[in-house]
Design an enzyme around this catalytic site. Structure first.
Site, short mmCIF file in Angstrom:
data_model
loop_
_atom_site.label_atom_id
_atom_site.label_comp_id
_atom_site.label_asym_id
_atom_site.label_seq_id
_atom_site.Cartn_x
_atom_site.Cartn_y
_atom_site.Cartn_z
N HIS A 139 0.98 -1.10 0.06
CA HIS A 139 -0.07 -0.01 -0.01
C HIS A 139 0.91 1.29 0.06
O HIS A 139 0.41 2.37 0.00
CB HIS A 139 -0.79 0.10 1.23
CG HIS A 139 -0.21 0.13 2.35
ND1 HIS A 139 0.73 -0.70 3.19
CD2 HIS A 139 -0.23 1.67 3.43
CE1 HIS A 139 1.15 0.03 4.11
NE2 HIS A 139 0.76 1.28 4.29
N HIS A 154 1.65 6.79 -0.42
CA HIS A 154 0.69 5.95 0.49
C HIS A 154 -0.68 5.84 0.11
O HIS A 154 -1.41 6.65 0.18
CB HIS A 154 0.79 6.71 2.05
CG HIS A 154 0.33 5.87 3.18
ND1 HIS A 154 -0.88 5.59 3.51
CD2 HIS A 154 1.05 4.98 4.05
CE1 HIS A 154 -1.07 4.73 4.22
NE2 HIS A 154 0.10 4.59 4.86
#
Length: 232
Positions: A139, A154
Protein backbone atom coordinates in the site's frame (compact mmCIF):
# COMPACT_ATOMS: atom_id res chain seq x y z
CA UNK A 1 16.16 -2.32 18.83
CA UNK A 2 17.09 -5.63 20.43
CA UNK A 3 14.21 -5.45 22.87
CA UNK A 4 11.65 -4.59 20.17
CA UNK A 5 13.01 -7.44 18.03
CA UNK A 6 12.92 -9.90 20.94
CA UNK A 7 9.29 -9.01 21.67
CA UNK A 8 8.34 -9.30 17.98
CA UNK A 9 7.41 -5.62 17.82
CA UNK A 10 5.59 -4.48 14.69
CA UNK A 11 4.83 -0.96 13.51
CA UNK A 12 1.34 -1.32 12.03
CA UNK A 13 1.01 2.20 10.65
CA UNK A 14 2.83 5.52 10.41
CA UNK A 15 2.68 7.27 13.77
CA UNK A 16 3.69 10.63 15.14
CA UNK A 17 6.93 11.63 16.80
CA UNK A 18 8.11 10.79 20.32
CA UNK A 19 5.50 9.18 22.57
CA UNK A 20 2.87 9.58 19.86
CA UNK A 21 4.45 6.71 17.93
CA UNK A 22 3.31 4.11 20.48
CA UNK A 23 -0.28 3.75 19.19
CA UNK A 24 1.29 2.63 15.90
CA UNK A 25 2.50 -0.54 17.71
CA UNK A 26 -1.12 -1.58 18.43
CA UNK A 27 -2.42 -4.09 15.89
CA UNK A 28 -5.68 -2.81 14.36
CA UNK A 29 -8.73 -4.61 15.72
CA UNK A 30 -6.92 -6.34 18.60
CA UNK A 31 -6.02 -5.72 22.24
CA UNK A 32 -2.62 -4.65 23.53
CA UNK A 33 0.08 -7.31 23.09
CA UNK A 34 3.85 -7.61 23.43
CA UNK A 35 4.34 -5.56 20.28
CA UNK A 36 3.05 -2.55 22.26
CA UNK A 37 4.51 -3.48 25.65
CA UNK A 38 7.90 -4.24 24.05
CA UNK A 39 8.06 -0.71 22.67
CA UNK A 40 7.33 0.69 26.15
CA UNK A 41 10.00 -1.52 27.71
CA UNK A 42 12.50 -0.46 25.03
CA UNK A 43 11.78 3.22 25.79
CA UNK A 44 12.32 2.75 29.53
CA UNK A 45 15.44 0.64 29.01
CA UNK A 46 16.92 3.19 26.61
CA UNK A 47 16.29 6.01 29.08
CA UNK A 48 17.73 4.12 32.06
CA UNK A 49 20.84 2.84 30.24
CA UNK A 50 21.59 6.27 28.76
CA UNK A 51 21.17 7.91 32.18
CA UNK A 52 23.44 5.41 33.94
CA UNK A 53 26.19 5.58 31.29
CA UNK A 54 26.11 9.38 31.24
CA UNK A 55 26.21 9.49 35.06
CA UNK A 56 29.19 7.10 35.22
CA UNK A 57 31.26 8.34 32.29
CA UNK A 58 29.97 11.85 31.59
CA UNK A 59 30.11 13.45 28.16
CA UNK A 60 31.96 16.15 26.24
CA UNK A 61 30.03 19.23 25.22
CA UNK A 62 30.18 19.42 21.38
CA UNK A 63 29.88 23.21 21.57
CA UNK A 64 33.01 23.47 23.75
CA UNK A 65 34.89 21.08 21.48
CA UNK A 66 34.00 23.16 18.42
CA UNK A 67 35.11 26.32 20.19
CA UNK A 68 38.37 24.76 21.33
CA UNK A 69 39.35 23.44 17.90
CA UNK A 70 38.15 26.65 16.21
CA UNK A 71 36.86 24.63 13.27
CA UNK A 72 34.56 26.46 10.84
CA UNK A 73 30.94 25.36 10.95
CA UNK A 74 29.56 23.87 7.73
CA UNK A 75 26.45 25.66 6.50
CA UNK A 76 24.28 24.16 3.79
CA UNK A 77 23.51 26.70 1.08
CA UNK A 78 20.07 26.40 -0.52
CA UNK A 79 19.71 27.72 -4.04
CA UNK A 80 16.12 28.93 -4.38
CA UNK A 81 16.61 29.43 -8.10
CA UNK A 82 17.19 25.71 -8.67
CA UNK A 83 13.93 23.84 -9.23
CA UNK A 84 12.86 20.31 -10.06
CA UNK A 85 9.48 18.78 -10.70
CA UNK A 86 7.71 15.71 -9.36
CA UNK A 87 5.03 14.30 -11.66
CA UNK A 88 1.70 12.97 -10.45
CA UNK A 89 1.73 9.21 -9.83
CA UNK A 90 -2.09 9.12 -9.97
CA UNK A 91 -5.05 10.43 -11.90
CA UNK A 92 -7.68 12.14 -9.76
CA UNK A 93 -8.71 15.06 -7.59
CA UNK A 94 -5.99 17.12 -5.90
CA UNK A 95 -6.47 17.67 -2.16
CA UNK A 96 -4.35 19.94 0.08
CA UNK A 97 -2.38 17.87 2.57
CA UNK A 98 -3.84 19.74 5.56
CA UNK A 99 -7.29 18.44 4.61
CA UNK A 100 -6.30 14.78 4.96
CA UNK A 101 -7.95 13.18 7.99
CA UNK A 102 -4.83 11.33 9.16
CA UNK A 103 -2.90 13.71 11.44
CA UNK A 104 0.43 12.06 10.62
CA UNK A 105 0.06 13.49 7.11
CA UNK A 106 -2.02 16.64 7.62
CA UNK A 107 0.36 17.96 10.29
CA UNK A 108 3.24 17.62 7.78
CA UNK A 109 5.32 15.92 10.47
CA UNK A 110 6.41 13.39 7.83
CA UNK A 111 7.08 16.07 5.23
CA UNK A 112 5.32 18.43 2.87
CA UNK A 113 3.34 17.33 -0.15
CA UNK A 114 -0.19 16.91 -1.44
CA UNK A 115 -2.88 14.24 -1.59
CA UNK A 116 -4.92 12.80 -4.46
CA UNK A 117 -8.36 11.21 -4.46
CA UNK A 118 -7.69 8.70 -7.26
CA UNK A 119 -10.16 8.01 -10.05
CA UNK A 120 -8.06 5.13 -11.38
CA UNK A 121 -6.32 2.38 -9.44
CA UNK A 122 -2.85 2.75 -10.92
CA UNK A 123 0.28 4.26 -9.38
CA UNK A 124 3.15 5.19 -11.69
CA UNK A 125 6.58 6.46 -10.83
CA UNK A 126 6.68 10.26 -10.48
CA UNK A 127 10.43 10.46 -11.20
CA UNK A 128 13.43 8.62 -12.54
CA UNK A 129 14.99 6.87 -9.57
CA UNK A 130 15.17 3.82 -7.33
CA UNK A 131 12.46 2.05 -5.33
CA UNK A 132 13.94 2.39 -1.84
CA UNK A 133 10.92 1.03 0.06
CA UNK A 134 8.09 -1.32 -0.87
CA UNK A 135 5.88 -2.31 2.05
CA UNK A 136 4.92 -5.98 2.26
CA UNK A 137 1.31 -4.84 2.23
CA UNK A 138 2.03 -3.03 -1.09
CA UNK A 139 0.00 0.00 0.00
CA UNK A 140 3.02 2.32 0.24
CA UNK A 141 6.07 2.89 -1.94
CA UNK A 142 9.16 4.99 -1.30
CA UNK A 143 11.24 6.28 -4.22
CA UNK A 144 14.46 8.28 -4.27
CA UNK A 145 14.89 10.27 -7.47
CA UNK A 146 18.16 10.51 -9.37
CA UNK A 147 18.43 14.06 -7.95
CA UNK A 148 17.99 12.91 -4.34
CA UNK A 149 14.30 13.73 -3.76
CA UNK A 150 12.76 11.19 -1.38
CA UNK A 151 9.09 10.54 -2.17
CA UNK A 152 6.54 8.48 -0.25
CA UNK A 153 3.32 7.40 -1.99
CA UNK A 154 0.85 6.07 0.60
CA UNK A 155 -2.26 4.63 -1.05
CA UNK A 156 -5.30 5.18 1.17
CA UNK A 157 -5.88 5.58 4.89
CA UNK A 158 -5.47 2.57 7.23
CA UNK A 159 -4.98 0.35 4.16
CA UNK A 160 -2.14 -1.41 5.99
CA UNK A 161 -4.83 -3.49 7.74
CA UNK A 162 -5.79 -5.04 4.36
CA UNK A 163 -2.41 -6.84 4.45
CA UNK A 164 -1.89 -6.49 0.71
CA UNK A 165 -5.36 -7.58 -0.37
CA UNK A 166 -6.66 -5.65 -3.41
CA UNK A 167 -3.11 -4.46 -4.23
CA UNK A 168 -0.77 -5.75 -6.96
CA UNK A 169 2.88 -4.65 -7.06
CA UNK A 170 4.71 -4.50 -10.38
CA UNK A 171 8.10 -3.61 -8.93
CA UNK A 172 10.41 -4.82 -6.17
CA UNK A 173 12.41 -2.93 -3.60
CA UNK A 174 15.72 -1.89 -5.16
CA UNK A 175 14.39 -1.65 -8.72
CA UNK A 176 15.42 1.24 -10.94
CA UNK A 177 12.40 2.98 -12.47
CA UNK A 178 11.65 5.68 -15.00
CA UNK A 179 8.97 8.34 -14.66
CA UNK A 180 5.68 6.81 -15.80
CA UNK A 181 6.59 3.17 -15.01
CA UNK A 182 3.72 1.25 -13.40
CA UNK A 183 4.44 0.62 -9.72
CA UNK A 184 1.24 -0.64 -8.10
CA UNK A 185 -2.36 -1.38 -9.09
CA UNK A 186 -5.21 -1.33 -6.58
CA UNK A 187 -8.95 -1.97 -6.65
CA UNK A 188 -10.67 1.24 -5.55
CA UNK A 189 -14.15 -0.29 -5.18
CA UNK A 190 -12.98 -3.25 -3.07
CA UNK A 191 -10.79 -1.07 -0.84
CA UNK A 192 -13.75 1.23 -0.15
CA UNK A 193 -15.99 -1.78 0.47
CA UNK A 194 -13.48 -2.95 3.09
CA UNK A 195 -14.04 0.35 4.95
CA UNK A 196 -10.90 2.21 3.91
CA UNK A 197 -10.41 5.54 2.16
CA UNK A 198 -8.30 5.69 -0.99
CA UNK A 199 -7.10 9.30 -0.52
CA UNK A 200 -3.38 9.05 -1.27
CA UNK A 201 -0.75 11.39 0.23
CA UNK A 202 2.38 12.02 -1.84
CA UNK A 203 5.04 13.24 0.61
CA UNK A 204 8.57 14.61 0.21
CA UNK A 205 10.12 12.92 3.24
CA UNK A 206 13.38 14.90 3.04
CA UNK A 207 11.52 18.22 3.02
CA UNK A 208 14.22 19.83 5.18
CA UNK A 209 16.71 19.63 2.29
CA UNK A 210 14.73 22.14 0.23
CA UNK A 211 13.71 25.77 0.47
CA UNK A 212 10.17 25.36 -0.87
CA UNK A 213 7.82 22.60 -1.97
CA UNK A 214 4.92 23.96 -3.99
CA UNK A 215 1.91 21.84 -5.01
CA UNK A 216 0.10 22.32 -8.31
CA UNK A 217 -2.80 24.78 -8.46
CA UNK A 218 -4.87 22.29 -10.44
CA UNK A 219 -7.99 20.77 -8.87
CA UNK A 220 -7.82 17.65 -11.03
CA UNK A 221 -4.70 16.04 -12.44
CA UNK A 222 -3.60 13.35 -14.87
CA UNK A 223 -0.71 10.96 -14.38
CA UNK A 224 2.67 12.42 -15.41
CA UNK A 225 1.49 16.03 -15.09
CA UNK A 226 3.53 18.21 -12.70
CA UNK A 227 2.24 17.73 -9.15
CA UNK A 228 5.00 19.31 -7.02
CA UNK A 229 7.65 21.89 -7.81
CA UNK A 230 10.68 21.73 -5.51
CA UNK A 231 12.96 24.74 -5.05
CA UNK A 232 16.46 24.68 -3.61
Amino acid sequence: GGIIGATAGKLWMFGGMGIFVFPAFIKPGSSLDMSFYGAIIALVAGFVVAFVLTYLFGFKDPANKEKATNEPKTVKVIDKNRTQEVASPLKGKVIPLNQVEDAAFSSEVMGKGVAIEPSEGKVVSPVNGVVTTLFKTKHAVGITSDNGVEILIHVGMDTVKLEGEHFTAHINQGDTVKAGDLLVEFDIAKIKAAGCEVTTPIIITNTGDYAEINPTAKKAIEQKETLLTICG
